[in-house]
Design a protein around this motif. Structure first.
Motif, PDB file in Angstrom:
ATOM      1  N   GLU A  87       0.853  -1.168   0.000  1.00  0.00           N
ATOM      2  CA  GLU A  87       0.000   0.000   0.000  1.00  0.00           C
ATOM      3  C   GLU A  87       0.897   1.229   0.000  1.00  0.00           C
ATOM      4  OE1 GLU A  87      -3.418   2.151   2.794  1.00  0.00           O
ATOM      5  OE2 GLU A  87      -2.173   0.530   3.597  1.00  0.00           O
ATOM      6  N   SER A  94      -3.580   7.165   2.127  1.00  0.00           N
ATOM      7  CA  SER A  94      -3.450   5.997   1.262  1.00  0.00           C
ATOM      8  C   SER A  94      -3.827   6.340  -0.170  1.00  0.00           C
ATOM      9  CB  SER A  94      -4.350   4.872   1.785  1.00  0.00           C
ATOM     10  OG  SER A  94      -4.247   3.731   0.967  1.00  0.00           O
ATOM     11  N   GLN A  95      -2.979   5.901  -1.124  1.00  0.00           N
ATOM     12  CA  GLN A  95      -3.197   6.216  -2.534  1.00  0.00           C
ATOM     13  C   GLN A  95      -3.612   5.000  -3.362  1.00  0.00           C
ATOM     14  OE1 GLN A  95      -2.794   9.527  -3.534  1.00  0.00           O
ATOM     15  NE2 GLN A  95      -2.420   9.934  -1.364  1.00  0.00           N
ATOM     16  N   THR A  96      -2.829   3.926  -3.247  1.00  0.00           N
ATOM     17  CA  THR A  96      -3.061   2.758  -4.086  1.00  0.00           C
ATOM     18  C   THR A  96      -2.252   1.593  -3.543  1.00  0.00           C
ATOM     19  OG1 THR A  96      -3.018   1.954  -6.383  1.00  0.00           O
ATOM     20  CG2 THR A  96      -1.134   3.259  -5.644  1.00  0.00           C
ATOM     21  N   TRP A  98       0.543  -1.103  -5.064  1.00  0.00           N
ATOM     22  CA  TRP A  98       1.374  -1.348  -6.232  1.00  0.00           C
ATOM     23  C   TRP A  98       2.387  -2.451  -5.958  1.00  0.00           C
ATOM     24  CZ3 TRP A  98       2.659   4.454  -7.573  1.00  0.00           C
ATOM     25  CH2 TRP A  98       1.750   4.908  -8.546  1.00  0.00           C
ATOM     26  N   SER A 364     -13.211   0.312   1.637  1.00  0.00           N
ATOM     27  CA  SER A 364     -12.131   0.909   0.858  1.00  0.00           C
ATOM     28  C   SER A 364     -11.479   2.069   1.593  1.00  0.00           C
ATOM     29  CB  SER A 364     -12.651   1.390  -0.501  1.00  0.00           C
ATOM     30  OG  SER A 364     -13.709   2.325  -0.322  1.00  0.00           O
TER      31      SER A 364
END
Length: 489
Positions: A87, A94-96, A98, A364
């Motif tokens: 994360e 929090s962005q994404t 990857w 989410s």
């Protein structure tokens, strides 16, 4: 920019610990100092007063410096969710998620921009930065896009102190090898060496110091002895280790060791109790019959639960919980529920361990907040003030006859059988001295051990002073100050 960067020959050599000590040393001298780590990879998080996430180590270092922690002190936090994915949290949000390659390809430029913005803000507010590196600065396969070691030393134009852990062995090879693999321009940035975690007779290492200084041309600023029970929280899973009490008869506290354990600092206060031993459990064969079992947080609740199920650990927990004492914190609370749903659209869910008649639904949006209140009047515990923080994605619901806590915004958690079984989202609950002591004294009575008075651990500032005193006694602080005052290049 005035400051110093603490780099290491490897992970877990003591960079975070030394950086915290330097923050304290400088702050005591009246220096307006702040910590900085451009990019942190850790599931041990710290929640700022604004409800934002940074690495736990930078929160601790800010406390040592006597300043309020902000997202600028750790603008990038990577929290592993699997062996290959993390994360990505930028400036506390929090962005994404990857993979490593996605982050290198898509996150590098944005990450560099965020780092520059945060460093500029800190430079405006503070006179000196104590900057922490990560791992080793000579990860050759990653150095073309690294954002945490020599690239940051170049960006901020600061000198570097290289730290090595002598306790693990190979200290000469690790120091010389690291320096040999650095580019010449980066070698010139290294202005001092620190030998950390030394055990034994210091005079026997005099020849080693002399050899290192002659071989590298860099002064050894100090040989720092291993400091027992320093109480300064570690950064990552490498700091997780069993703790054995010196007493012949001691409480046996078992802690589930998830693959993605998060915020393992939750159990650290127990390690300071004189009659408590802590051991980490990975499979059903390790569990045995402890005096209590703690299920800590996890960054990947369902994945860790399924792994534990395969290892027979969940069934062992169910059996133990029939008569034993269990505390589930955050992810550990979630797996103790009857059902976990991957998202609100999940109709079937995954059956949990089932100690609590509750369901957890993963969302989410993450909850990150500092919380305070007291033990609930129905919890089975005496009224005690409680404070901590929450970091979680899940929402846990169901019929709760006895909540564990009464927070400012309402009841929280669950208490079953007069507090024998507890589930809560509050991290740091064991840092609350009165409640921790009552919980432990229940275990002591059951085990036939004498009850103990409250051990006051909340005086964190004394720990930072002890650490600073330790470094001051074993480092050449005069040379260190000259390094900080001088040019980085």
């Amino acid at each position: 920019m005035k400051g110093v960067m603490v780099q290491g020959t490897a992970s877990n050599v003591g960079k975070s610990w030394i950086a915290a000590g330097l923050c304290r040393l400088l702050a005591r001298e009246g220096v307006n100092v702040a910590p900085f780590k451009s990019q942190n990879m850790s599931n041990n998080a710290y929640v700022t007063v604004k409800g934002e996430e940074i690495g736990r180590a930078q929160g601790v270092q800010a406390e040592a410096a006597g300043v309020e922690a902000t997202v600028d002190m750790n603008p990038i936090l990577l929290k592993p969710t699997s062996d290959q994915r993390s994360e990505v949290i930028l400036r506390g949000v929090s962005q994404t998620v990857w993979s490593g390659s996605e982050y290198r390809e898509q996150g590098y430029e944005r990450g560099k921009q965020v780092i520059c913005e945060s460093a500029e803000k800190l430079a405006e507010e503070y006179d000196t930065l104590v900057i922490e590196g990560a791992g080793s600065p000579v990860e050759i396969n990653l150095n073309d896009r690294e954002l945490v070691n020599m690239a940051i030393a170049d960006l901020l134009d600061v000198p570097v102190i290289l730290t090595a852990d002598i306790d693990r062995g190979g200290v000469f090879a690790s120091i010389v090898g690291t320096l040999e693999l650095l580019e010449e321009r980066h070698r010139r940035r290294v202005k001092g060496l620190i030998i950390n975690k030394f055990r034994g007779q210091r005079e026997l290492f005099d020849d080693g110091v002399k050899w290192l200084e002659e071989r590298t041309g860099i002064p050894v600023l100090g040989v720092v002895p291993h400091l027992e029970n320093h109480g300064i929280e570690g950064e990552d899973s490498l700091t997780i280790q069993n703790v054995r009490s010196a007493q012949e008869k001691a409480l046996d506290i078992a802690v589930i060791h998830w693959s993605y354990t998060a915020n393992n600092s939750d159990v650290m206060p127990l390690a300071h109790e004189p009659d408590v031993s802590i051991r980490y459990v990975k499979s059903f064969k390790d569990l045995g019959d402890p005096d209590a079992l703690i299920l800590p947080g996890t960054r990947s609740t369902i994945e860790d639960f399924l792994t534990a199920e395969e290892l027979g650990l969940t069934e062992a927990v169910q059996t133990y919980a029939g008569t034993g004492t269990v505390v589930g914190i955050c992810g550990g609370y979630q797996v103790l529920c009857e059902t976990m749903y991957k998202n609100p659209e999940d109709e079937h869910g995954i059956s949990g361990i089932g100690l609590f008649p509750l369901k957890t639904t993963f969302l989410s949006k993450k909850q990150t907040i500092r919380v305070k209140g007291q033990t609930h009047e129905e919890s089975g515990f005496a009224a005690a003030a409680m404070k901590g923080y929450e970091i979680h994605l899940g929402r846990t619901e169901g019929v709760i006859e006895a909540p564990f806590l009464e927070l400012l915004d309402g009841p929280e958690g669950i208490s079953v059988d007069n507090g024998r079984l507890i589930g809560t989202y509050m991290h740091d609950c064991f840092h609350n001295d009165e409640w921790r002591t009552e919980w432990l004294n229940r275990l002591r009575r059951k085990a036939g051990l004498p009850e103990l008075p409250i051990l006051r651990l909340a005086e964190r500032q004394k720990r930072y002073d002890r650490l600073a005193d330790h470094l001051e006694a074993h480092l050449d602080t005069q040379t260190l100050r000259e390094i900080i005052e001088g040019s980085g290049s």
